[in-house]
Design an enzyme around this catalytic site. Structure first.
Site: not given
Ligand code: GLP
Length: 244
Positions: A68, A136, A138, A143
């Protein structure tokens, strides 16, 4: 099939998950990797960099496709996922820039960018897709409520996700982009195998849901339960704290 590996802490998570990725690259030096951003994979990337520096592995023929990218952030912005990947992995290994792919949020026609990214993904087989998980549920930036049939799409980020990610933007939610472009769930599910990493208390609810909850579009990561290949979840004690 979900293979669950519980580890002590972030350090062990990075080593165990790093080994899985390293094994993939050694076994198939021209493999295609799906890569993720966020804080969860940083230690794993460091593990790969260390292995590269010791001469254990080469990225010369590895191709990567990231999950992403934020909309409305120039690539040079330190929090763009383009910058993140270069800072945390690509700049430190021998990967060829032409083998690096991220969805592009540049230009006016984002639908075209989505189509191009899906077309590119549909021409390759991702051997191993790395994922983090949002609090959540995702995956990528899909989402809750995103169709399991989705391919690369532009999404509106939830308040919860923007709050969670504000820590990267001076703790100011107003600086966090409101939209992002992400691989869809279908693109993610097309990978041959998946490696999901989760660390810390903030992920405990999501890991509980992943293990015990139903398969539902309201919890995007639950799609992984239907994945035909191996889905390895590596989670630390805090992320597992709600499991029996
Ligand atoms: C972000 C990214 C995701 C990631 C998630 C968790 O928003 N778009 O790809 O896996 O949230 O992030 P983190 O590893 O910093 O908790």
């Amino acid at each position: 099939m979900i293979k669950f590996i519980k580890v002590k802490d972030y350090q062990e998570l990075s080593k165990v998950a790093g080994e899985i990725m390293l094994h993939q690259i050694k076994e198939k030096p021209n493999c295609v990797l799906g890569l993720a951003t966020g804080s969860s994979p940083v230690g794993l990337y460091q593990y790969l960099i260390d292995a590269y520096k010791k001469g254990e592995v080469s990225f010369k023929n590895v191709k990567t496709y990231n999950l992403d990218e934020y909309c409305d952030l120039p690539r040079e912005h330190p929090e763009s996922y383009y910058s993140f990947m270069h800072t945390n992995l690509f700049n430190h290994v021998d990967i060829e820039e032409e083998n690096v792919h991220l969805p592009s949020s540049l230009g006016k026609d984002l639908q075209k960018n989505c189509q191009e990214y899906s077309d590119a993904l549909n021409k390759v087989t991702v051997d191993l897709q790395l994922l983090g998980i949002g609090a959540n549920g995702h995956i990528g930036f899909n989402e809750p409520g995103t169709s399991f049939e989705s391919e690369t799409l532009v999404v509106t980020l939830t308040e919860k996700t923007r709050k969670d990610n504000a820590r990267f933007f001076d703790n100011d939610i107003n600086q966090v982009p409101t939209h992002a472009i992400t691989m869809g769930i279908k693109n993610i599910m097309n990978a041959k195998s998946v490696l999901l990493v989760a660390s810390g208390k903030n992920k405990a609810e999501a890991i509980y849901q992943l293990v015990n909850g139903p398969v539902t579009e309201e919890f995007p990561a639950s799609a992984l339960k239907k994945h035909p290949g191996v889905v390895t979840v590596v989670a630390d004690e805090e992320a597992c704290s709600l499991l029996k």
